[in-house]
Write a protein that holds these residues in place. Structure first.
Motif, PDB file in Angstrom:
ATOM      1  N   GLY A   7       0.815  -1.211   0.000  1.00  0.00           N
ATOM      2  CA  GLY A   7       0.000   0.000   0.000  1.00  0.00           C
ATOM      3  C   GLY A   7       0.844   1.255   0.000  1.00  0.00           C
ATOM      4  N   LEU A   8       1.903   1.265   0.830  1.00  0.00           N
ATOM      5  CA  LEU A   8       2.799   2.420   0.881  1.00  0.00           C
ATOM      6  C   LEU A   8       3.495   2.636  -0.461  1.00  0.00           C
ATOM      7  CD1 LEU A   8       4.451   1.988   4.410  1.00  0.00           C
ATOM      8  CD2 LEU A   8       2.917   3.827   3.694  1.00  0.00           C
ATOM      9  N   ALA A   9       3.965   1.539  -1.056  1.00  0.00           N
ATOM     10  CA  ALA A   9       4.661   1.637  -2.342  1.00  0.00           C
ATOM     11  C   ALA A   9       3.749   2.218  -3.417  1.00  0.00           C
ATOM     12  CB  ALA A   9       5.177   0.261  -2.763  1.00  0.00           C
ATOM     13  N   LEU A  10       2.522   1.747  -3.463  1.00  0.00           N
ATOM     14  CA  LEU A  10       1.575   2.239  -4.466  1.00  0.00           C
ATOM     15  C   LEU A  10       1.193   3.694  -4.215  1.00  0.00           C
ATOM     16  CD1 LEU A  10      -0.699  -0.905  -4.901  1.00  0.00           C
ATOM     17  CD2 LEU A  10       1.063  -0.048  -6.462  1.00  0.00           C
ATOM     18  N   LEU A  11       1.131   4.095  -2.924  1.00  0.00           N
ATOM     19  CA  LEU A  11       0.852   5.501  -2.612  1.00  0.00           C
ATOM     20  C   LEU A  11       1.977   6.401  -3.099  1.00  0.00           C
ATOM     21  CD1 LEU A  11      -0.684   5.455   1.001  1.00  0.00           C
ATOM     22  CD2 LEU A  11      -1.798   6.203  -1.116  1.00  0.00           C
ATOM     23  N   VAL A  12       3.220   5.948  -2.938  1.00  0.00           N
ATOM     24  CA  VAL A  12       4.361   6.737  -3.396  1.00  0.00           C
ATOM     25  C   VAL A  12       4.340   6.867  -4.915  1.00  0.00           C
ATOM     26  CG1 VAL A  12       6.875   6.829  -3.573  1.00  0.00           C
ATOM     27  CG2 VAL A  12       5.820   6.165  -1.422  1.00  0.00           C
ATOM     28  N   THR A 229       9.537   7.335   2.469  1.00  0.00           N
ATOM     29  CA  THR A 229       8.862   6.039   2.369  1.00  0.00           C
ATOM     30  C   THR A 229       9.616   5.109   1.432  1.00  0.00           C
ATOM     31  OG1 THR A 229       6.731   7.112   2.741  1.00  0.00           O
ATOM     32  CG2 THR A 229       6.686   4.890   1.832  1.00  0.00           C
ATOM     33  N   TRP A 230      10.110   5.647   0.328  1.00  0.00           N
ATOM     34  CA  TRP A 230      10.869   4.828  -0.627  1.00  0.00           C
ATOM     35  C   TRP A 230      12.152   4.308   0.022  1.00  0.00           C
ATOM     36  CZ3 TRP A 230       8.423   3.021  -4.528  1.00  0.00           C
ATOM     37  CH2 TRP A 230       9.094   2.408  -5.583  1.00  0.00           C
ATOM     38  N   VAL A 249       5.093   5.068 -12.625  1.00  0.00           N
ATOM     39  CA  VAL A 249       4.999   6.528 -12.487  1.00  0.00           C
ATOM     40  C   VAL A 249       4.601   7.197 -13.804  1.00  0.00           C
ATOM     41  CG1 VAL A 249       6.282   8.651 -11.989  1.00  0.00           C
ATOM     42  CG2 VAL A 249       6.540   6.648 -10.497  1.00  0.00           C
ATOM     43  N   PRO A 250       5.306   6.934 -14.928  1.00  0.00           N
ATOM     44  CA  PRO A 250       4.868   7.588 -16.175  1.00  0.00           C
ATOM     45  C   PRO A 250       3.506   7.123 -16.656  1.00  0.00           C
ATOM     46  CG  PRO A 250       6.616   5.984 -16.612  1.00  0.00           C
ATOM     47  CD  PRO A 250       6.543   6.148 -15.129  1.00  0.00           C
ATOM     48  N   VAL A 251       3.135   5.881 -16.334  1.00  0.00           N
ATOM     49  CA  VAL A 251       1.793   5.411 -16.710  1.00  0.00           C
ATOM     50  C   VAL A 251       0.738   6.260 -16.006  1.00  0.00           C
ATOM     51  CG1 VAL A 251       0.187   3.474 -16.661  1.00  0.00           C
ATOM     52  CG2 VAL A 251       2.611   3.066 -17.119  1.00  0.00           C
ATOM     53  N   ILE A 252       0.918   6.444 -14.695  1.00  0.00           N
ATOM     54  CA  ILE A 252      -0.006   7.275 -13.923  1.00  0.00           C
ATOM     55  C   ILE A 252       0.050   8.727 -14.405  1.00  0.00           C
ATOM     56  CG2 ILE A 252      -0.512   8.193 -11.618  1.00  0.00           C
ATOM     57  CD1 ILE A 252       0.553   5.504 -10.523  1.00  0.00           C
ATOM     58  N   GLY A 253       1.265   9.216 -14.679  1.00  0.00           N
ATOM     59  CA  GLY A 253       1.423  10.588 -15.137  1.00  0.00           C
ATOM     60  C   GLY A 253       0.691  10.849 -16.444  1.00  0.00           C
ATOM     61  N   LEU A 254       0.797   9.922 -17.384  1.00  0.00           N
ATOM     62  CA  LEU A 254       0.123  10.078 -18.670  1.00  0.00           C
ATOM     63  C   LEU A 254      -1.400  10.020 -18.517  1.00  0.00           C
ATOM     64  CD1 LEU A 254       2.509   7.853 -20.796  1.00  0.00           C
ATOM     65  CD2 LEU A 254       2.034  10.267 -21.258  1.00  0.00           C
TER      66      LEU A 254
END
Length: 294
Positions: A7-12, A229-230, A249-254
């Motif tokens: 969960g923490l990793a996905l939040l970051v 966290t990372w 990260v770029p997937v979410i960014g796009l």
């Protein structure tokens, strides 16, 4: 990895993906160099009053602050101010993996293996395709070039990070917070010289809630929460298990840039994006595939 740490990793990853749209919002009301100065001032204060300074020579603290913090974000913020779309910026910045590989070869003597060579060729082809589309899209060539330069600065910062890691058990949270004291100085000097005192004053006088929220997000969420966290995850689990998550990260960014900013892509840009992502995947997973085949 435990459910909590997943969960923490996905939040970051989510925080870093959304980060690019937030930067775009901040640039609507603040000039890029001033935005960078405010971000790192808020990272450093008041945190330096409560977090112990890292035990390492000042030259390494300076090197980290100049590359990872000042160089990367001065170039990235300027790129986005000069026409680099938020979604594409989140992707092109991942070229830092390729620059890290190149600088490791140049300065650390690390030899390339077949997966690394293939990843460099595939991702570089994708970047060339993206660059070729600048006249036909909202992306400007200067914005693209500055984003590549930001990726190079991040890549050099990764080499410095490796050197710092060899010095012993360095407090990574202290490194992030105390190194944030360094970039505001060149940010403010450049802002005064390039953006001018009148623009700085008028921007601060007319700053709105959107800009204030953007600076807070960049400092507290993307930097302090994200990096601390990372660092916790990298201490608990192998880097090979944690690091590949940054490919999201770029997937979410796009996606976020498409949903919120209505940024669109041409077909050739989509092909370029797929090639870049393919190159990054080869770099991350290529060695494992070759070992299994062997």
């Amino acid at each position: 990895m435990s459910l909590k740490d997943w969960g923490l990793a996905l939040l970051v990853v989510l925080a870093w993906g959304v980060n690019f749209v937030v930067i775009k919002w901040g640039l609507d009301e603040l000039p890029p160099l001033l935005l960078g100065a405010l971000r790192f001032l808020l990272v450093a204060f008041p945190a330096v009053l409560f977090i112990k300074a890292p035990n390492l020579p000042i030259k390494w603290l300076l090197a980290y602050g100049i590359t990872i913090s000042f160089g990367q974000f001065a170039l990235l913020f300027s790129a986005m101010h000069l026409g680099m779309p938020a979604g594409l910026a989140s992707l092109v910045l991942q070229a830092q993996m390729l620059f890290t590989m190149i600088f490791a070869f140049m300065f650390l003597g690390e030899r390339w293996k077949l997966p690394q060579v293939l990843s460099l060729i595939v991702a570089a082809t994708g970047l060339i395709l993206l660059a070729s589309q600048t006249p036909a899209s909202k992306m400007t060539f200067i914005g693209f070039t500055l984003t590549i330069a930001a990726a190079a600065s991040w890549g050099m910062g990764n080499i410095i990070n490796r050197k710092i890691g060899q010095l012993g058990n360095v407090n990574l949270m202290g490194l992030v917070v105390w190194s944030a004291l360094i970039p505001p100085i060149p940010f403010l000097l450049l802002s005064y010289g390039v953006e001018g005192p009148e623009l700085i004053l008028s921007s601060l006088q007319n700053v709105g809630l959107k800009s204030i929220a953007s600076v807070f997000y960049l400092a507290a969420i993307a930097t302090i929460f994200g990096y601390s966290t990372w660092a916790h995850l990298l201490k608990q689990y192998p880097a090979s298990q944690v690091a590949p998550l940054t490919l999201l990260v770029p997937v979410i960014g796009l996606v976020v840039a498409w949903l919120i900013l209505e940024e669109t892509l041409s077909m050739i840009q989509v092909v370029g994006i797929l090639l870049i992502m393919g190159g990054l995947l080869i770099n991350v997973f290529g060695h494992q595939v070759m070992r299994r085949l062997a």
